[in-house]
Write an enzyme that holds these catalytic residues in place. Structure first.
Site, short mmCIF file in Angstrom:
data_model
loop_
_atom_site.label_atom_id
_atom_site.label_comp_id
_atom_site.label_asym_id
_atom_site.label_seq_id
_atom_site.Cartn_x
_atom_site.Cartn_y
_atom_site.Cartn_z
N ARG A 159 -19.96 -44.25 51.02
CA ARG A 159 -18.96 -43.03 50.80
C ARG A 159 -17.87 -43.76 51.72
NH1 ARG A 159 -23.70 -41.13 53.13
NH2 ARG A 159 -25.14 -40.01 51.91
N LYS A 215 -23.80 -39.77 56.61
CA LYS A 215 -24.60 -37.77 56.68
C LYS A 215 -25.71 -37.69 58.31
CE LYS A 215 -21.78 -35.74 52.74
NZ LYS A 215 -22.51 -35.13 51.43
N HIS A 274 -15.19 -42.05 45.27
CA HIS A 274 -16.38 -41.14 44.74
C HIS A 274 -16.94 -41.83 43.56
CE1 HIS A 274 -19.74 -39.00 47.22
NE2 HIS A 274 -20.29 -38.45 46.08
N ARG A 298 -18.51 -45.18 43.60
CA ARG A 298 -19.95 -44.99 44.49
C ARG A 298 -20.89 -44.51 43.40
NH1 ARG A 298 -23.06 -43.77 49.14
NH2 ARG A 298 -23.65 -41.46 49.09
N HIS A 319 -28.84 -40.96 50.93
CA HIS A 319 -29.13 -39.47 50.04
C HIS A 319 -30.74 -39.16 51.11
CE1 HIS A 319 -27.39 -40.52 46.32
NE2 HIS A 319 -26.55 -39.51 46.64
N TYR A 367 -28.61 -40.02 38.87
CA TYR A 367 -28.03 -40.81 38.06
C TYR A 367 -28.36 -41.22 36.44
CZ TYR A 367 -24.87 -41.84 42.18
OH TYR A 367 -24.31 -41.04 43.06
#
Length: 306
Positions: A147, A171, A245, A248, A271, A280
């Site tokens: 990110r 995150k 992004h 990414r 994730h 994806y």
């Protein structure tokens, strides 16, 4: 309720969930916007009714706000009122039975391998100090799938000795190990020859890979965005299509297309849920269908359309 209680809620979110600064700022904006709406009705958080909240959400919809954004704002409001009840500020939760609007599934945007190679070539061909930094940025983004916030806050020591892997904190304060390709490591070492001569580094010992003069000590996300867009323009690619992004997403999609396991990609991207990574597969499905419908001889004649 006062602004101080909003801040108390945000402090709790940070402490309990390790919420990122950007997340807390978004929560603050959401709650201040609701506070202004309620104020126009001469109400506060203590006296807001379910109808008030529903009217507020309807106003957002009337303004053309994206369904996903409406859902996020409701999630913020719901968390706040739950916290308010736990703290004894209210006896009820006015959002208890409200359902978030369901956003349509939007596929991540990604680049073709040819577009990525053109960007990397354009970045490598420039020779100025800032160009060398920007080349390092784009090489790292595509090689690691970081990110943009993770990228700009990288510590120099993580890559100082050409390590093949780095530890990244993402995150939710979750840590993960991310491999770094030889090409990206070479770009980093090339940048070190410039970085280590910068005044901020020589005088103050700035620890960041991409030092900056702002309060954070590293370059901003906006600087990274502008750098990537400039490289896209130099490669003859519309800058509007490009962002950190998007690189990414391209990293993940290209790995999947070449046979990487979905669980591995989940780990590399950081994730929390596999469902996020599974999106994806839909991107790849769409690309495969596009290839068939564009290049299959019968499809071109219109004999085999979806």
């Amino acid at each position: 309720m006062t602004l101080g209680q909003i801040e108390q809620f945000l402090e709790a979110i940070q402490a309990e969930r390790s919420a990122a600064l950007n997340t807390c700022q978004a929560y603050r904006r959401d709650l201040l916007a609701l506070q202004r709406f309620l104020g126009q009705r001469h109400r506060g958080f203590e006296t807001a009714t379910p109808l008030d909240i529903a009217d507020y959400l309807n106003t957002l919809s009337d303004q053309g706000m994206a369904v996903s954004t409406q859902a996020r704002k409701l999630a913020t409001i719901r968390q706040f009122f739950l916290f308010a009840q736990e703290e004894g500020w209210r006896n009820d939760i006015p959002t208890l039975h409200m359902k978030a609007p369901k956003p349509g599934q939007t596929l991540p945007k990604c680049l073709s391998l040819d577009d990525v190679e053109r960007m990397l070539a354009a970045a490598a061909s420039a020779s100025g100090d800032r160009d060398i930094r920007n080349a390092c940025l784009v090489e790292l983004l595509y090689a690691t799938g970081l990110r943009v916030t993770e990228l700009v806050s990288l510590q120099a020591r993580e890559l100082r000795k050409g390590a093949e892997t780095i530890m990244v904190t993402g995150k939710g304060n979750r840590e993960r190990v991310v491999p770094v390709s030889r090409r990206a490591r070479d770009a980093v070492q090339n940048w070190f020859t410039i970085r280590d001569r910068l005044p901020d580094v020589v005088d103050g010992g700035n620890p960041f890979l991409f030092p900056g003069r702002g309060r954070a000590g590293h370059i901003s996300r906006v600087t990274a965005y502008l750098a990537i867009k400039a490289i896209a323009a130099a490669a003859g690619i519309d800058p509007k299509r490009i962002s950190p992004h998007v690189l990414r997403h391209s990293f993940a999609t290209h790995l999947l297309a070449n046979g990487a396991d979905l669980r591995i990609i989940q780990t590399l991207l950081g994730h929390a849920e596999i469902e996020t990574t599974q999106l994806y597969t839909h991107v790849l499905d769409a690309q495969l269908k596009s290839a068939v419908f564009s290049y299959h001889p019968l499809a071109r004649r219109g004999d085999d359309q979806p």
